[in-house]
Write a protein that holds these residues in place. Sequence first.
Motif, PDB file in Angstrom:
ATOM      1  N   CYS A  12     -67.463  73.950 -36.939  1.00  0.00           N
ATOM      2  CA  CYS A  12     -68.920  74.013 -37.068  1.00  0.00           C
ATOM      3  C   CYS A  12     -69.460  75.080 -36.108  1.00  0.00           C
ATOM      4  O   CYS A  12     -69.168  75.036 -34.906  1.00  0.00           O
ATOM      5  N   LEU A  19     -64.253  70.371 -38.270  1.00  0.00           N
ATOM      6  CA  LEU A  19     -64.809  69.623 -39.383  1.00  0.00           C
ATOM      7  C   LEU A  19     -63.709  69.111 -40.301  1.00  0.00           C
ATOM      8  O   LEU A  19     -62.621  69.696 -40.356  1.00  0.00           O
ATOM      9  N   GLN A  31     -70.852  63.332 -37.822  1.00  0.00           N
ATOM     10  CA  GLN A  31     -70.710  64.418 -36.850  1.00  0.00           C
ATOM     11  C   GLN A  31     -69.579  65.381 -37.193  1.00  0.00           C
ATOM     12  O   GLN A  31     -69.639  66.547 -36.810  1.00  0.00           O
ATOM     13  N   THR A  32     -68.562  64.908 -37.884  1.00  0.00           N
ATOM     14  CA  THR A  32     -67.407  65.784 -38.132  1.00  0.00           C
ATOM     15  C   THR A  32     -67.164  66.095 -39.605  1.00  0.00           C
ATOM     16  O   THR A  32     -66.289  66.893 -39.906  1.00  0.00           O
ATOM     17  N   THR A  33     -67.938  65.497 -40.494  1.00  0.00           N
ATOM     18  CA  THR A  33     -67.757  65.786 -41.915  1.00  0.00           C
ATOM     19  C   THR A  33     -68.505  67.053 -42.275  1.00  0.00           C
ATOM     20  O   THR A  33     -69.675  67.233 -41.921  1.00  0.00           O
ATOM     21  N   SER A  54     -71.621  70.530 -39.635  1.00  0.00           N
ATOM     22  CA  SER A  54     -71.494  69.073 -39.723  1.00  0.00           C
ATOM     23  C   SER A  54     -72.686  68.517 -40.491  1.00  0.00           C
ATOM     24  O   SER A  54     -73.770  69.110 -40.508  1.00  0.00           O
TER      25      SER A  54
END
Length: 86
Positions: A12, A19, A31-33, A54
Amino acid sequence: MKTQWEVQKGICPYTGLQLVQPKYNSKNDIQTTASLDRIDCKKGYIKGNIQFVSMAINYAKSTLTHKEMIALCRKIADYWKDKAPI
């Protein structure tokens, strides 16, 4: 999109987080997708105007430009730099 993902190495550009691609029928970590973002929201999803960020950033960014989003992040960071951690 595959090329953009490879160029970014799945990172990101706002948070520096690695990600992961979204999984359907599963609870994704906001937060990480990864979420596909238009760098300039006035333009379409075209080459040179897309990036993976993200989901949380994409929700927050909404209609902000890249520069406006960076400015907002700086304001938030400046506000919290001398405060006790959450």
